[in-house]
Scaffold this motif. Structure first.
Motif, PDB file in Angstrom:
ATOM      1  N   LEU A 189      -9.997   2.405   3.113  1.00  0.00           N
ATOM      2  CA  LEU A 189      -8.865   2.848   2.299  1.00  0.00           C
ATOM      3  C   LEU A 189      -8.793   4.370   2.256  1.00  0.00           C
ATOM      4  O   LEU A 189      -7.710   4.964   2.308  1.00  0.00           O
ATOM      5  CB  LEU A 189      -8.994   2.290   0.881  1.00  0.00           C
ATOM      6  CG  LEU A 189      -8.742   0.792   0.727  1.00  0.00           C
ATOM      7  CD1 LEU A 189      -9.216   0.305  -0.635  1.00  0.00           C
ATOM      8  CD2 LEU A 189      -7.267   0.487   0.911  1.00  0.00           C
ATOM      9  N   PHE A 190      -9.957   4.998   2.161  1.00  0.00           N
ATOM     10  CA  PHE A 190      -9.984   6.461   2.140  1.00  0.00           C
ATOM     11  C   PHE A 190      -9.466   7.032   3.463  1.00  0.00           C
ATOM     12  O   PHE A 190      -8.643   7.951   3.479  1.00  0.00           O
ATOM     13  CB  PHE A 190     -11.408   6.949   1.865  1.00  0.00           C
ATOM     14  CG  PHE A 190     -11.540   8.443   1.864  1.00  0.00           C
ATOM     15  CD1 PHE A 190     -11.132   9.187   0.780  1.00  0.00           C
ATOM     16  CD2 PHE A 190     -12.057   9.110   2.964  1.00  0.00           C
ATOM     17  CE1 PHE A 190     -11.230  10.561   0.775  1.00  0.00           C
ATOM     18  CE2 PHE A 190     -12.168  10.483   2.972  1.00  0.00           C
ATOM     19  CZ  PHE A 190     -11.750  11.213   1.871  1.00  0.00           C
ATOM     20  N   VAL A 202      -9.771   4.011  -4.585  1.00  0.00           N
ATOM     21  CA  VAL A 202     -11.162   3.784  -4.197  1.00  0.00           C
ATOM     22  C   VAL A 202     -12.016   3.455  -5.400  1.00  0.00           C
ATOM     23  O   VAL A 202     -12.820   2.537  -5.388  1.00  0.00           O
ATOM     24  CB  VAL A 202     -11.702   5.038  -3.477  1.00  0.00           C
ATOM     25  CG1 VAL A 202     -13.211   4.972  -3.372  1.00  0.00           C
ATOM     26  CG2 VAL A 202     -11.090   5.138  -2.096  1.00  0.00           C
ATOM     27  N   ASP A 208       0.856  -1.177   0.000  1.00  0.00           N
ATOM     28  CA  ASP A 208       0.000   0.000   0.000  1.00  0.00           C
ATOM     29  C   ASP A 208       0.890   1.223   0.000  1.00  0.00           C
ATOM     30  O   ASP A 208       1.637   1.464   0.930  1.00  0.00           O
ATOM     31  CB  ASP A 208      -0.885  -0.006   1.254  1.00  0.00           C
ATOM     32  CG  ASP A 208      -1.820   1.168   1.260  1.00  0.00           C
ATOM     33  OD1 ASP A 208      -1.773   1.980   0.311  1.00  0.00           O
ATOM     34  OD2 ASP A 208      -2.606   1.267   2.211  1.00  0.00           O
ATOM     35  N   ASN A 238      -7.550   5.564   5.607  1.00  0.00           N
ATOM     36  CA  ASN A 238      -6.114   5.275   5.661  1.00  0.00           C
ATOM     37  C   ASN A 238      -5.326   6.312   4.864  1.00  0.00           C
ATOM     38  O   ASN A 238      -4.266   6.781   5.294  1.00  0.00           O
ATOM     39  CB  ASN A 238      -5.870   3.870   5.098  1.00  0.00           C
ATOM     40  CG  ASN A 238      -4.512   3.318   5.511  1.00  0.00           C
ATOM     41  OD1 ASN A 238      -3.881   3.835   6.415  1.00  0.00           O
ATOM     42  ND2 ASN A 238      -4.081   2.274   4.831  1.00  0.00           N
ATOM     43  N   SER A 239      -5.863   6.682   3.706  1.00  0.00           N
ATOM     44  CA  SER A 239      -5.185   7.672   2.881  1.00  0.00           C
ATOM     45  C   SER A 239      -5.230   9.058   3.517  1.00  0.00           C
ATOM     46  O   SER A 239      -4.263   9.821   3.412  1.00  0.00           O
ATOM     47  CB  SER A 239      -5.816   7.711   1.491  1.00  0.00           C
ATOM     48  OG  SER A 239      -5.603   6.496   0.832  1.00  0.00           O
ATOM     49  N   GLY A 247      -0.183   4.205   0.026  1.00  0.00           N
ATOM     50  CA  GLY A 247      -0.903   5.353   0.512  1.00  0.00           C
ATOM     51  C   GLY A 247      -1.679   6.074  -0.558  1.00  0.00           C
ATOM     52  O   GLY A 247      -1.983   7.240  -0.430  1.00  0.00           O
ATOM     53  N   LEU A 248      -1.992   5.365  -1.615  1.00  0.00           N
ATOM     54  CA  LEU A 248      -2.712   5.978  -2.728  1.00  0.00           C
ATOM     55  C   LEU A 248      -4.159   5.521  -2.747  1.00  0.00           C
ATOM     56  O   LEU A 248      -4.759   5.376  -3.794  1.00  0.00           O
ATOM     57  CB  LEU A 248      -2.040   5.610  -4.049  1.00  0.00           C
ATOM     58  CG  LEU A 248      -0.628   6.165  -4.181  1.00  0.00           C
ATOM     59  CD1 LEU A 248       0.065   5.544  -5.365  1.00  0.00           C
ATOM     60  CD2 LEU A 248      -0.679   7.667  -4.337  1.00  0.00           C
ATOM     61  N   GLY A 249      -4.681   5.298  -1.596  1.00  0.00           N
ATOM     62  CA  GLY A 249      -6.035   4.761  -1.508  1.00  0.00           C
ATOM     63  C   GLY A 249      -7.075   5.646  -2.135  1.00  0.00           C
ATOM     64  O   GLY A 249      -8.105   5.183  -2.591  1.00  0.00           O
ATOM     65  N   ILE A 250      -6.824   6.954  -2.163  1.00  0.00           N
ATOM     66  CA  ILE A 250      -7.804   7.849  -2.763  1.00  0.00           C
ATOM     67  C   ILE A 250      -7.973   7.513  -4.236  1.00  0.00           C
ATOM     68  O   ILE A 250      -9.083   7.437  -4.745  1.00  0.00           O
ATOM     69  CB  ILE A 250      -7.351   9.311  -2.588  1.00  0.00           C
ATOM     70  CG1 ILE A 250      -7.431   9.693  -1.122  1.00  0.00           C
ATOM     71  CG2 ILE A 250      -8.220  10.242  -3.410  1.00  0.00           C
ATOM     72  CD1 ILE A 250      -6.926  11.086  -0.828  1.00  0.00           C
ATOM     73  N   PHE A 263      -2.516   9.026   5.979  1.00  0.00           N
ATOM     74  CA  PHE A 263      -1.199   9.074   5.341  1.00  0.00           C
ATOM     75  C   PHE A 263      -0.897  10.469   4.795  1.00  0.00           C
ATOM     76  O   PHE A 263       0.161  11.048   5.069  1.00  0.00           O
ATOM     77  CB  PHE A 263      -1.144   8.040   4.210  1.00  0.00           C
ATOM     78  CG  PHE A 263       0.140   8.055   3.434  1.00  0.00           C
ATOM     79  CD1 PHE A 263       1.225   7.295   3.855  1.00  0.00           C
ATOM     80  CD2 PHE A 263       0.264   8.806   2.285  1.00  0.00           C
ATOM     81  CE1 PHE A 263       2.405   7.316   3.143  1.00  0.00           C
ATOM     82  CE2 PHE A 263       1.446   8.821   1.569  1.00  0.00           C
ATOM     83  CZ  PHE A 263       2.515   8.071   1.997  1.00  0.00           C
ATOM     84  N   TRP A 264      -1.830  11.028   4.031  1.00  0.00           N
ATOM     85  CA  TRP A 264      -1.561  12.307   3.387  1.00  0.00           C
ATOM     86  C   TRP A 264      -1.569  13.457   4.393  1.00  0.00           C
ATOM     87  O   TRP A 264      -0.898  14.479   4.169  1.00  0.00           O
ATOM     88  CB  TRP A 264      -2.553  12.562   2.249  1.00  0.00           C
ATOM     89  CG  TRP A 264      -2.251  11.673   1.084  1.00  0.00           C
ATOM     90  CD1 TRP A 264      -2.967  10.590   0.661  1.00  0.00           C
ATOM     91  CD2 TRP A 264      -1.117  11.752   0.209  1.00  0.00           C
ATOM     92  NE1 TRP A 264      -2.354   9.999  -0.415  1.00  0.00           N
ATOM     93  CE2 TRP A 264      -1.225  10.692  -0.712  1.00  0.00           C
ATOM     94  CE3 TRP A 264      -0.027  12.608   0.123  1.00  0.00           C
ATOM     95  CZ2 TRP A 264      -0.281  10.480  -1.706  1.00  0.00           C
ATOM     96  CZ3 TRP A 264       0.917  12.391  -0.873  1.00  0.00           C
ATOM     97  CH2 TRP A 264       0.777  11.343  -1.774  1.00  0.00           C
ATOM     98  N   HIS A 303      -7.855  -2.015   5.102  1.00  0.00           N
ATOM     99  CA  HIS A 303      -7.194  -2.576   3.924  1.00  0.00           C
ATOM    100  C   HIS A 303      -8.183  -3.075   2.884  1.00  0.00           C
ATOM    101  O   HIS A 303      -7.793  -3.380   1.752  1.00  0.00           O
ATOM    102  CB  HIS A 303      -6.291  -3.745   4.325  1.00  0.00           C
ATOM    103  CG  HIS A 303      -4.945  -3.319   4.816  1.00  0.00           C
ATOM    104  ND1 HIS A 303      -4.233  -2.285   4.255  1.00  0.00           N
ATOM    105  CD2 HIS A 303      -4.174  -3.783   5.827  1.00  0.00           C
ATOM    106  CE1 HIS A 303      -3.090  -2.137   4.890  1.00  0.00           C
ATOM    107  NE2 HIS A 303      -3.032  -3.016   5.863  1.00  0.00           N
ATOM    108  N   SER A 322     -13.721   0.488   0.956  1.00  0.00           N
ATOM    109  CA  SER A 322     -13.426   1.766   0.307  1.00  0.00           C
ATOM    110  C   SER A 322     -13.282   2.877   1.334  1.00  0.00           C
ATOM    111  O   SER A 322     -12.352   3.698   1.257  1.00  0.00           O
ATOM    112  CB  SER A 322     -14.546   2.114  -0.679  1.00  0.00           C
ATOM    113  OG  SER A 322     -14.582   1.168  -1.705  1.00  0.00           O
TER     114      SER A 322
END
Lengths: 164, 233
Positions: free
Chosen positions: B88-89, A47, A39, B91-92, A41-44, B95-96, B82, B85
């Motif tokens: 993941l969002f 999605v 991962d 989590n992002s 960190g590019l989950g955006i 991170f960001w 993990h 959706s």
């Protein structure tokens, strides 16, 4: 591809066939499938792009060679019939993708996935004598310097009451 | 009908009754140092009208996003962030927010360094900022270790060799997920939070440092405030 260490995708089921998307003269997309991996960190970006646990990336034929050079990329047979799951994941049915508007709408995720693919690739490094820095880190450092300079030179908006 | 004697003698004042009371002493010390108008000021000196003074509060704003998203991640767990959706969002976002936190903090650090922000009895303010920066690096490092993916495996096994080389690998075992996770979600955020709060209180106490070439006139309203009485020599 000749790349060592290529992992098999988690879900090897074939992609649905979507013949109505085939053969567009200007795009002719093909799907480049990445194995489930770290991962970044590019989950955006992911999605709207995760398809049954895979990461997927669309690319133009002219960029396919560049993408194919990545050793963690698993190329599927080129062909527009593999576009269906991605379009479906993005929320547009394959039927809607026949008309021009919907066709234009899915171009932005193409660009997005290209960027994502570039970020997922191993970084290039620049080497000057004892200095070794990756291009992404150098971009971040230069961006911070630019922000710092802009913060010094851009005038701060003033309150009208304080002008006197 | 009977009457009750008062508990205190008639000549005993409330102040003398509270003498030696540590809670009163603490209250008087805190609110003596931080009166409400200093803790939450309504106006700031004119030299703050620069974008370079914005990055401290931007860093705090990013930290708020980190804490909120981190709380959600810790409650829901890796099986959620993990796979779904929203996970993941979130989590992002976590991170960001960390990336922006460091960008803002570095620009804040550069700005304060080049204006010698330790002037005017602000050395402790500067040092708490330095310690907060170092603690943030440690917190981000343990965050990379607890991503529970191939990335964190790679980072932990690379870091293991480095930490063993300096002799602390047996004490701080980065391949021990439980230890690293607790350090990341409990110990370091708590310590970092205390340091950041202390840093902010010191900024409120001493005032925001003026630019080097600015002469700040001493206002008559609050002659005890170093932030508004400092005059360049």
């Amino acid at each position: 591809m000749g790349c060592p260490g290529v992992r098999e995708p988690v879900d090897p089921r074939p992609w649905p066939v979507v013949p109505e998307l085939g053969g567009h003269p200007s795009v002719d997309p093909e799907v480049v499938q990445l194995p489930a991996g770290p991962d970044k960190g590019l989950g955006i970006a992911r999605v709207g792009l995760a398809v049954r646990g895979h990461q997927s990336i669309l690319t133009h034929p002219g960029l396919a060679t560049k993408a194919g050079d990545r050793c963690d990329v698993r190329l599927r047979p080129a062909g527009p019939s593999t576009l269906g799951p991605v379009v479906g994941t993005l929320g547009w049915s394959t039927t809607r993708a026949r008309d021009g508007l919907a066709f234009q709408m899915w171009r932005w995720p193409v660009l997005l996935t290209l960027v994502m693919g570039a970020l997922d690739s191993p970084a290039h490094y620049l080497h000057w004598g004892p200095i070794l820095v990756s291009v992404p880190n150098l971009i971040v450092i230069l961006t911070m310097i630019l922000i710092f300079v802009l913060a010094l030179v851009i005038p701060f908006p003033k309150d009208k009451d304080d002008e006197s | 009908m009977t009457t009750t004697e008062p508990q205190t003698a008639p000549d005993e004042t409330p102040d003398s009754a509270e003498a030696g009371n540590w809670t009163v002493g603490l209250r008087n010390k805190f609110f003596g140092t931080y009166p409400p108008e200093k803790l939450l000021p309504g106006r700031q000196p004119a030299y703050l009208s620069s974008w370079i003074y914005v990055f401290g509060v931007l860093t705090i704003a990013a930290l708020v996003f980190i804490i909120i998203s981190g709380l959600v991640l810790s409650f829901e767990g890796p099986s959620w962030y993990h796979t779904s959706s929203v996970g993941l969002f979130t989590n992002s976002v976590h991170f960001w927010s960390v990336q922006l936190f460091f960008v803002f903090m570095v620009v804040h650090l550069w700005g304060k360094f080049w204006m010698a922000a330790w002037r005017g009895h602000r050395a402790l303010t500067w040092m708490t900022g330095v310690v907060a920066f170092l603690m943030s690096i440690g917190t981000a490092f343990t965050g990379y270790l607890v991503q529970t993916n191939f990335d964190s495996q790679w980072i932990s096994f690379e870091a293991k060799d480095g930490l063993n080389a300096v002799g602390i690998g047996a004490w701080f075992n980065v391949t021990n997920l439980g230890q690293t996770l607790l350090i990341h979600v409990c110990l370091l955020p708590l310590v970092l939070g205390v340091i950041v709060v202390g840093h902010i209180l010191l900024v409120r106490k001493h005032g925001i440092v003026p630019p080097i070439d600015v002469e700040v006139p001493a206002p008559a309203a609050d002659p005890t405030d170093p932030a508004t009485t400092e005059v360049k020599s």
